[in-house]
Design a protein around this motif. Sequence first.
Motif, PDB file in Angstrom:
ATOM      1  N   ARG A  17      -4.838   2.060 -10.272  1.00  0.00           N
ATOM      2  CA  ARG A  17      -4.911   2.660  -8.932  1.00  0.00           C
ATOM      3  C   ARG A  17      -5.038   4.185  -8.924  1.00  0.00           C
ATOM      4  O   ARG A  17      -5.121   4.789  -7.846  1.00  0.00           O
ATOM      5  CB  ARG A  17      -3.689   2.231  -8.115  1.00  0.00           C
ATOM      6  CG  ARG A  17      -3.468   0.707  -8.079  1.00  0.00           C
ATOM      7  CD  ARG A  17      -4.506   0.033  -7.225  1.00  0.00           C
ATOM      8  NE  ARG A  17      -4.577  -1.408  -7.417  1.00  0.00           N
ATOM      9  CZ  ARG A  17      -4.291  -2.307  -6.478  1.00  0.00           C
ATOM     10  NH1 ARG A  17      -3.877  -1.920  -5.295  1.00  0.00           N
ATOM     11  NH2 ARG A  17      -4.447  -3.600  -6.723  1.00  0.00           N
ATOM     12  N   ARG A  68      -9.480   6.420  -0.125  1.00  0.00           N
ATOM     13  CA  ARG A  68      -9.907   5.023   0.059  1.00  0.00           C
ATOM     14  C   ARG A  68     -10.806   4.610  -1.104  1.00  0.00           C
ATOM     15  O   ARG A  68     -11.662   5.381  -1.544  1.00  0.00           O
ATOM     16  CB  ARG A  68     -10.637   4.852   1.391  1.00  0.00           C
ATOM     17  CG  ARG A  68     -10.767   3.373   1.783  1.00  0.00           C
ATOM     18  CD  ARG A  68     -11.298   3.216   3.195  1.00  0.00           C
ATOM     19  NE  ARG A  68     -12.672   3.638   3.294  1.00  0.00           N
ATOM     20  CZ  ARG A  68     -13.301   3.899   4.459  1.00  0.00           C
ATOM     21  NH1 ARG A  68     -12.656   3.774   5.594  1.00  0.00           N
ATOM     22  NH2 ARG A  68     -14.553   4.277   4.450  1.00  0.00           N
ATOM     23  N   PHE A  80     -10.017  -3.845  -4.383  1.00  0.00           N
ATOM     24  CA  PHE A  80      -8.936  -3.124  -5.046  1.00  0.00           C
ATOM     25  C   PHE A  80      -9.293  -2.902  -6.507  1.00  0.00           C
ATOM     26  O   PHE A  80     -10.248  -3.501  -7.023  1.00  0.00           O
ATOM     27  CB  PHE A  80      -7.592  -3.844  -4.919  1.00  0.00           C
ATOM     28  CG  PHE A  80      -7.650  -5.348  -5.011  1.00  0.00           C
ATOM     29  CD1 PHE A  80      -8.102  -5.981  -6.146  1.00  0.00           C
ATOM     30  CD2 PHE A  80      -7.231  -6.135  -3.949  1.00  0.00           C
ATOM     31  CE1 PHE A  80      -8.137  -7.366  -6.244  1.00  0.00           C
ATOM     32  CE2 PHE A  80      -7.265  -7.526  -4.023  1.00  0.00           C
ATOM     33  CZ  PHE A  80      -7.715  -8.130  -5.168  1.00  0.00           C
ATOM     34  N   ASP A 123       0.832  -1.206   0.000  1.00  0.00           N
ATOM     35  CA  ASP A 123       0.000   0.000   0.000  1.00  0.00           C
ATOM     36  C   ASP A 123       0.871   1.262   0.000  1.00  0.00           C
ATOM     37  O   ASP A 123       0.553   2.247  -0.673  1.00  0.00           O
ATOM     38  CB  ASP A 123      -0.924   0.017   1.227  1.00  0.00           C
ATOM     39  CG  ASP A 123      -1.968  -1.086   1.175  1.00  0.00           C
ATOM     40  OD1 ASP A 123      -2.114  -1.709   0.113  1.00  0.00           O
ATOM     41  OD2 ASP A 123      -2.634  -1.313   2.199  1.00  0.00           O
ATOM     42  N   GLU A 140      -0.609  -7.830  -5.065  1.00  0.00           N
ATOM     43  CA  GLU A 140      -1.659  -7.867  -4.036  1.00  0.00           C
ATOM     44  C   GLU A 140      -2.345  -9.235  -4.045  1.00  0.00           C
ATOM     45  O   GLU A 140      -2.636  -9.802  -2.994  1.00  0.00           O
ATOM     46  CB  GLU A 140      -2.676  -6.738  -4.271  1.00  0.00           C
ATOM     47  CG  GLU A 140      -3.634  -6.568  -3.122  1.00  0.00           C
ATOM     48  CD  GLU A 140      -4.141  -5.145  -2.956  1.00  0.00           C
ATOM     49  OE1 GLU A 140      -3.837  -4.290  -3.801  1.00  0.00           O
ATOM     50  OE2 GLU A 140      -4.837  -4.902  -1.961  1.00  0.00           O
ATOM     51  N   PRO A 142      -4.701   2.742  -2.691  1.00  0.00           N
ATOM     52  CA  PRO A 142      -4.403   1.332  -2.413  1.00  0.00           C
ATOM     53  C   PRO A 142      -5.667   0.506  -2.198  1.00  0.00           C
ATOM     54  O   PRO A 142      -6.766   1.055  -2.065  1.00  0.00           O
ATOM     55  CB  PRO A 142      -3.592   1.396  -1.102  1.00  0.00           C
ATOM     56  CG  PRO A 142      -3.199   2.821  -0.920  1.00  0.00           C
ATOM     57  CD  PRO A 142      -4.262   3.632  -1.613  1.00  0.00           C
TER      58      PRO A 142
END
Length: 237
Positions: A124, A79, A120, A15, A147, A53
């Motif tokens: 990103r 987030r 996720f 992250d 991940e 992340p």
Amino acid sequence: MVARAARATDLADLDAGVADCFACPRLVDWREEVARTRRAAFRDQEYWGRPVPGFGDPAARIAILGLAPAAHGGNRTGRVFTGDRSGDVLFAALHRAGLANQPTSVAADDGLTLRDTRIFAAVRCAPPDNKPTPGERDTCAPWLHREVELIRPTLRVVVALGAFAWAAWWPALRAGYGVPPPSPRPPFGHGAHWSGTTGPELLGCYHVSQQNTFTGRLTPEMLDDVFARAKLLAGVD
Ligand code: SF4
């Protein structure tokens, strides 16, 4: 960046690496531009303006794979799916399914926790018009792949939100499990289900975008069915 992703020792390390990534010039410009100019309703807020992340249980049996953060959602709050209408729909459904402790996700410090679930995105950073280029998708893939490797011990089911996420799963399957993608690749569809001999089950679900939820293409009942199925396949009570 590829090396940084590969050597991430755990999710916290991953992250941190994600949040400090500058590999895509167009997306770096866009995320920072949005954070500078802001939407009028959020004029007084400090935007995150960085890559977003993954979020949730580090020992998740269910993963939810999205497309990319929203400019004024994840890119604002830091987030994933937080502070936008897509997130409102998604977290309400996760709460109904018993996978989230609250039905809303409004800020990174709002107390939200997920049970057995990690969320996720394939890319990103928030892209202009919610459309990353194929090159940006490929550049960002090592974060997703690492991940997946890190949660591989518990991961049983992946819910792909939309065709972009569905397509992004096949390289992740190869990277995380050494499994070549099926040929021909199964087409995305709402309710589509793919299962191989190795790796998690894959479920397709229409994306929780306003385009789908406002038009009734994706209803709360349809989301409830997907998460009930995901829980069943993952062995989550
Ligand atoms: S999209 Fe992914 S690879 Fe590109 S800058 Fe953002 S985090 Fe880095």
